[in-house]
Design an enzyme around this catalytic site. Structure first.
Site, short mmCIF file in Angstrom:
data_model
loop_
_atom_site.label_atom_id
_atom_site.label_comp_id
_atom_site.label_asym_id
_atom_site.label_seq_id
_atom_site.Cartn_x
_atom_site.Cartn_y
_atom_site.Cartn_z
CE1 TYR A 181 40.60 -16.60 3.52
CE2 TYR A 181 41.09 -17.82 1.52
CZ TYR A 181 40.33 -17.64 2.67
OH TYR A 181 39.30 -18.49 2.94
CG ASP A 195 27.29 -3.03 21.48
OD1 ASP A 195 27.39 -2.27 20.50
OD2 ASP A 195 26.81 -4.18 21.41
CB THR A 228 27.49 -2.68 13.85
OG1 THR A 228 26.46 -1.85 14.35
CG2 THR A 228 27.46 -4.03 14.53
CE LYS A 240 22.76 -2.47 14.55
NZ LYS A 240 23.98 -3.25 14.85
N1 DSN Z 1 19.85 -6.66 14.73
C1 DSN Z 1 20.37 -5.46 15.35
C2 DSN Z 1 19.28 -4.54 15.74
O1 DSN Z 1 18.32 -4.49 15.01
O2 DSN Z 1 19.37 -3.84 16.73
C3 DSN Z 1 21.27 -5.72 16.47
O3 DSN Z 1 22.00 -6.86 16.28
#
Ligand code: DSN
Length: 419
Positions: free
Chosen positions: A55, A201, A228, A231
């Site tokens: 934690y 974003d 994120t 990706k």
């Molecule tokens: N699920 C993601 C996508 O496929 O673009 C975005 O949150």
């Protein structure tokens, strides 16, 4: 077999079987969902490391629990590397994933009820950009800009008109299903005119920005950039918030204690190693190849008369209009492609008359295939299989042949981290 695998096999055979099944699926199929990728073996190791036991509420040097000498080190490394790779003044590396990252950003700089202008979901935006079904859509007063009816491209005059009419406190750009690039200077100019903050974003193409093969909104003076990490960046599931120094306190306290509790330190460690990779020449080559592959894939489909939203792609993804091209909805196309081990996702297209569970299109992308070493020639071959399958969808023998060819092809391209 490594220790943890034999333990899992012994203690939980059902779960072990599912793990083996998923590994086989990933090995034997072509992954074209543009938001998916194969992460680094080091990321898999760190996600399964003892950092998951710890934690660490708070931030390096200011935690609520003891025993933080190593967690402070990894979080500092992740923050420094994020700032270097993205030329950011400040980075928060704790968001558990994309939705939390965007929610924390809004709540850090706005009050509930404030107005936000963002891209409409069916035109390529994201759920968290104010879709009415999302909590953010209920918490903030969203206005949504759309793309041009025929070309499917962003119309900056329309964005400006919307901004002048709605006077948002925050202007958002970024997308999860828009095959174009973005004019950040133009967005910034519009935001300045109406006194709005700017947020991009870049979740889908964060890796391509990190590698400098796509423009960086921070270079155009954006206030906040979110991405994120799983990706095109090829890391663990997670999110980063990058911002100007003046916003750092508000963003940090919005992530913790505002929205989240203890960060996942195994994930933070994995983000740190991902960002080291992202600064390498090898990653720059990878990112360039992602774009070349997408462009070759789009050209191969267009040559065969397929209809693509915006008429092609300027990034890592394309959206095929399956109603126009094949007379079938997106779900049917996705299901047909599943039978030949080509994984895609059904997708709504601008102002789609069909609901999201059907959609009039399919979204395709190249980050995962490129990670396995596929190049433009391979993408042309994949385009051919895609077309053959969709055009011969009622011919079971033909689909079986394609599936066997796809499987044999995939054997030539190992998945990182999978023996
Ligand atoms: N699920 C993601 C996508 O496929 O673009 C975005 O949150």
């Amino acid at each position: 077999m490594s220790d943890h695998r034999s333990l899992l096999q012994e203690n939980d055979p059902e779960l072990f079987a599912a793990l083996c099944g998923e590994e086989q699926r990933q090995r034997e199929g072509i992954e074209l969902i543009p938001s998916e990728n194969y992460t680094y073996p080091e990321v898999l190791a760190l996600l399964g490391s003892v950092f998951t036991n710890k934690y660490s509420e708070g931030y390096p040097g200011k935690r609520y629990y003891g025993g933080q000498e190593y967690t402070d080190e990894i979080e500092n490394l992740a923050r420094q590397r994020a700032c270097e790779v993205f030329r950011a003044q400040h980075a928060n590396v704790q968001p558990l994933s994309g939705s939390a990252m965007n929610q924390a950003s809004y709540l850090g700089v706005l009050k509930p009820g404030d107005r936000i202008l963002a891209m409409d979901l069916s035109h390529g935006g994201h759920l968290t950009h104010g879709a009415p079904v999302s909590h953010m859509g209920r918490l903030f007063d969203f206005a949504r800009y759309k793309t041009l009816p025929r070309s499917g491209a962003i119309d900056y005059d329309h964005v400006r008109d919307m901004a002048l009419a709605h006077k948002p406190r925050l202007l958002i750009c970024g997308y999860s299903s828009y095959p174009g690039d973005l004019d950040y200077a133009r967005f910034k100019e519009i935001a300045v005119e109406v006194g709005a903050l700017t947020m991009a974003d870049i979740s889908h193409f964060g890796g391509l920005v990190a590698a400098n093969v796509m423009a960086n909104p921070l270079d155009a003076g954006f206030d906040i950039v979110t991405t994120t990490t799983h990706k095109s960046l090829r890391g663990p599931r997670g999110g980063l918030i990058l911002c100007r120094d003046e916003l750092a306190r508000d963003i940090d306290s919005s992530v913790f204690p505002g929205l989240q509790g203890g960060p996942h330190m195994n994930q933070v460690a994995a983000v740190a190693v991902t960002l080291k990779h992202a600064a390498s020449e090898g990653f720059a080559r990878y990112a360039g190849q992602v774009l070349e592959n997408a462009s070759a894939f789009a050209d191969a489909l267009l040559d065969q008369g397929v209809s693509l939203v915006t008429g092609g792609t300027k990034n890592h993804l394309l959206v095929m209009d399956t109603i126009q091209s094949f007379g079938i909805d997106g779900r049917t196309a996705q299901d047909v492609l599943d039978t030949v081990a080509i994984t895609t996702n059904k997708q709504v297209i601008p102002d789609d008359p069909l609901p999201p569970f059907k959609g009039s299109g399919v979204r395709l992308g190249t980050p995962a295939a490129t990670t396995r070493g596929m190049d433009t020639n391979h993408m042309r071959q994949i385009a051919l299989w895609t077309l053959q399958a969709l055009r011969n969808r009622d011919d079971a023998a033909q689909l079986t042949t394609i599936a066997a060819e796809v499987k044999a092809f995939c054997r030539e391209f190992p998945v990182p981290g999978l023996a």
